[in-house]
Design a protein around this motif. Structure first.
Motif, PDB file in Angstrom:
ATOM      1  N   GLY A  66       0.622  -1.199  -0.071  1.00 26.51           N
ATOM      2  CA  GLY A  66      -0.160   0.001  -0.076  1.00 26.51           C
ATOM      3  C   GLY A  66       0.774   1.250  -0.046  1.00 26.51           C
ATOM      4  N   GLY A  67       2.120   1.346  -0.328  1.00 20.97           N
ATOM      5  CA  GLY A  67       2.937   2.385  -0.342  1.00 20.97           C
ATOM      6  C   GLY A  67       3.231   3.019   1.302  1.00 20.97           C
ATOM      7  N   GLN A  68       2.957   1.923   2.178  1.00 19.89           N
ATOM      8  CA  GLN A  68       3.123   2.610   3.486  1.00 19.89           C
ATOM      9  C   GLN A  68       4.693   2.694   3.648  1.00 19.89           C
ATOM     10  OE1 GLN A  68       1.246   3.262   6.533  1.00 19.89           O
ATOM     11  NE2 GLN A  68       3.253   4.068   6.982  1.00 19.89           N
ATOM     12  N   LYS A  69       5.084   3.865   4.058  1.00 17.20           N
ATOM     13  CA  LYS A  69       6.468   4.205   4.592  1.00 17.20           C
ATOM     14  C   LYS A  69       6.942   3.609   5.989  1.00 17.20           C
ATOM     15  CE  LYS A  69       7.972   8.164   5.329  1.00 17.20           C
ATOM     16  NZ  LYS A  69       8.431   9.559   5.150  1.00 17.20           N
ATOM     17  N   CYS A  70       7.947   3.043   6.270  1.00 15.46           N
ATOM     18  CA  CYS A  70       8.377   2.618   7.471  1.00 15.46           C
ATOM     19  C   CYS A  70       9.893   3.095   7.979  1.00 15.46           C
ATOM     20  CB  CYS A  70       8.361   0.890   7.442  1.00 15.46           C
ATOM     21  SG  CYS A  70       6.674   0.250   7.200  1.00 15.46           S
ATOM     22  N   TYR A  71      10.116   2.997   9.105  1.00 20.97           N
ATOM     23  CA  TYR A  71      11.209   3.490   9.589  1.00 20.97           C
ATOM     24  C   TYR A  71      12.098   2.244  10.107  1.00 20.97           C
ATOM     25  CZ  TYR A  71      14.609   6.047  12.759  1.00 20.97           C
ATOM     26  OH  TYR A  71      15.665   6.662  13.399  1.00 20.97           O
ATOM     27  N   LEU A  72      13.417   2.134   9.321  1.00 23.75           N
ATOM     28  CA  LEU A  72      14.306   0.930   9.732  1.00 23.75           C
ATOM     29  C   LEU A  72      15.386   1.401  10.391  1.00 23.75           C
ATOM     30  CD1 LEU A  72      14.960  -2.004   9.582  1.00 23.75           C
ATOM     31  CD2 LEU A  72      15.817  -1.563   7.173  1.00 23.75           C
ATOM     32  N   PRO A  73      15.778   1.096  11.649  1.00 22.45           N
ATOM     33  CA  PRO A  73      16.964   1.737  12.363  1.00 22.45           C
ATOM     34  C   PRO A  73      17.974   0.889  11.787  1.00 22.45           C
ATOM     35  CG  PRO A  73      15.049   1.671  13.880  1.00 22.45           C
ATOM     36  CD  PRO A  73      14.818   0.762  12.584  1.00 22.45           C
ATOM     37  N   LEU A  74      19.219   1.269  11.424  1.00 19.99           N
ATOM     38  CA  LEU A  74      20.484   0.400  10.829  1.00 19.99           C
ATOM     39  C   LEU A  74      20.655  -0.602  11.899  1.00 19.99           C
ATOM     40  CD1 LEU A  74      22.320   2.934   8.703  1.00 19.99           C
ATOM     41  CD2 LEU A  74      20.422   1.488   7.994  1.00 19.99           C
ATOM     42  N   ASN A  75      20.456  -0.244  12.999  1.00 15.07           N
ATOM     43  CA  ASN A  75      20.767  -1.441  14.149  1.00 15.07           C
ATOM     44  C   ASN A  75      19.910  -2.648  14.250  1.00 15.07           C
ATOM     45  OD1 ASN A  75      18.821  -0.019  15.591  1.00 15.07           O
ATOM     46  ND2 ASN A  75      20.050   0.627  17.297  1.00 15.07           N
ATOM     47  N   GLU A  76      18.878  -2.286  13.579  1.00 13.68           N
ATOM     48  CA  GLU A  76      17.756  -3.372  13.476  1.00 13.68           C
ATOM     49  C   GLU A  76      17.974  -4.251  12.012  1.00 13.68           C
ATOM     50  OE1 GLU A  76      15.894  -4.839  15.439  1.00 13.68           O
ATOM     51  OE2 GLU A  76      15.671  -3.142  17.038  1.00 13.68           O
TER      52      GLU A  76
END
Length: 397
Positions: A66-76
């Motif tokens: 659905g084009g949902q933007k998500c935040y991915l911490p690089l430590n994850e």
């Protein structure tokens, strides 16, 4: 013994599932409200598209269904499973496609948070790609824990090479090994399907839809501390019976059928919810605590209120009462992040130390990781509590 109530409540014309754990005196020990399933992405697994990497904040922005933007911490970014890799020279590149799991729902203006460390839940265990260790819940006695760890080594011989770890939950303590083995095999099968077919799906694809939140929570309960699980919703009763048949077979799960009084009415859920949404909490001594939650910080003030005595013993007793109630309120309201508490000032060092012992002891009762951090120079107590679910106020906004 405790009793568990799972029912539906209405708030602002929306239906929610309420999960309430009560002691034998019907005092609420834990409360969690789950929003309608379509509003949560928590624990779902997708093929994510890395749209942008921002080194300054050590994070990447990933697009899912659905084009949902998500935040991915690089430590994850832990042992990622790539569906498409732009460059083998870098861990993560813009344009990469990889499997991600939602670990935090969107909150206000913040996007959902995802991780490449995947977790798949069974009835008595969970599989994780964040590390390759085998483990057992710390609440299981040492002798049984050693047996379970040995058993895990037998049924997961290639877990390190296959990139996953396995942990047995508390509710595995008294379960026969054949039943545990079947549970592990089912989770392993899910993982193999994700690896073999998930990496060939289109970007944004939903690969794994997690169970409703209340079922995930129910799986992790220690049933030895519960004498009955009530629900007055036939739909929930059927869902629990299908997914956790042992609860019905053992007589733990009961369908409440009194048409005159619902469970929500019987246990005064509406009144209890209103109290939990209020900033002021009255204590039996006449003192009170004020709870103010900001976006990243919760401030709690302990007041003597109607209790006007200034005797050191009285002030100490009020602080101890407040500490126990604050720990309970953190659980019931599902408050997380940094928490600052201003207790009534005490000059006696021995009493201060005893109060800290009480705080540490009460935090150990929390099913969510919570810990004492420090006391500031101004005498303020600092705590932290891990963000696992949205707070009650966020859910019922």
């Amino acid at each position: 013994m405790n009793r568990l109530v799972i029912t539906k409540i209405e708030h602002h014309k929306k239906k929610y599932i309420a999960y309430i754990l009560m002691d034998e005196s019907r005092n609420i020990q834990e409360l969690q409200v789950f929003e309608p399933e379509e509003q949560t992405l928590l624990n779902h697994i997708y093929v994510g598209y890395v749209e942008k990497i921002v080194p300054n904040i050590q994070a990447a922005f990933v697009r899912i269904a659905g084009g949902q933007k998500c935040y991915l911490p690089l430590n994850e970014v832990k042992a990622p499973l790539f569906a498409k890799k732009q460059s083998e020279k870098k861990m993560l590149c813009e344009g990469d496609e990889l499997l991600v799991q939602v670990i935090k729902d969107a909150v206000k203006t913040k996007d959902p948070v995802v991780s490449t460390g995947l977790t798949l839940h069974g009835h008595y265990c969970f599989l994780t790609t964040a590390n390759t260790r085998l483990g057992v819940s710390q609440k299981i006695n040492k002798e049984r824990a050693a047996e379970l760890l040995s058993f895990a080594e037998q049924i997961c011989p290639g877990h390190e090479q296959e990139g996953y770890g396995m942990v047995f939950r508390t509710n595995a303590e008294s379960v026969p090994f054949p039943e545990l083995e079947q549970d592990v095999l089912e989770v392993q099968k899910q993982y193999e399907e994700l690896k073999s077919t998930g990496i060939h799906k289109m970007q944004g694809s939903l690969l794994y839809r997690s169970l409703p939140g209340y079922l995930t929570r129910l799986k992790a309960e220690d049933y030895t501390e519960i004498d009955c699980i009530y629900t007055d919703e036939p739909e929930l009763y059927q869902e629990i019976s299908a997914y956790l048949p042992a609860l019905k077979e053992k007589g733990l799960l009961q369908l409440y059928t009194d048409p005159a009084v619902s469970l929500a009415t019987l246990y005064h859920l509406r009144g209890n919810m209103e109290k939990l949404l209020s900033s002021r909490v009255w204590l039996d001594s006449g003192a009170n605590i004020i709870i103010e939650t900001l976006e990243t910080l919760t401030v709690i003030d302990v007041n003597s209120g109607k209790n006007q005595s200034r005797k050191p013993e009285t002030l100490f007793a009020v602080n101890v009462e407040a500490a126990k109630e604050i720990a309970r309120q953190l659980r019931l309201r599902n408050i997380s992040g940094m928490i600052i508490i201003d207790f009534i000032n005490m000059k006696n060092k021995e009493q201060q130390d005893k109060l800290l012992q009480v705080i540490r002891s009460e935090l150990k009762k929390d099913y969510v990781p919570a810990r004492f951090v420090d006391i500031t120079k101004l005498g303020l107590v600092e705590l932290t509590r891990k963000k696992v679910y949205k707070s009650l106020r966020e859910v019922l906004k």
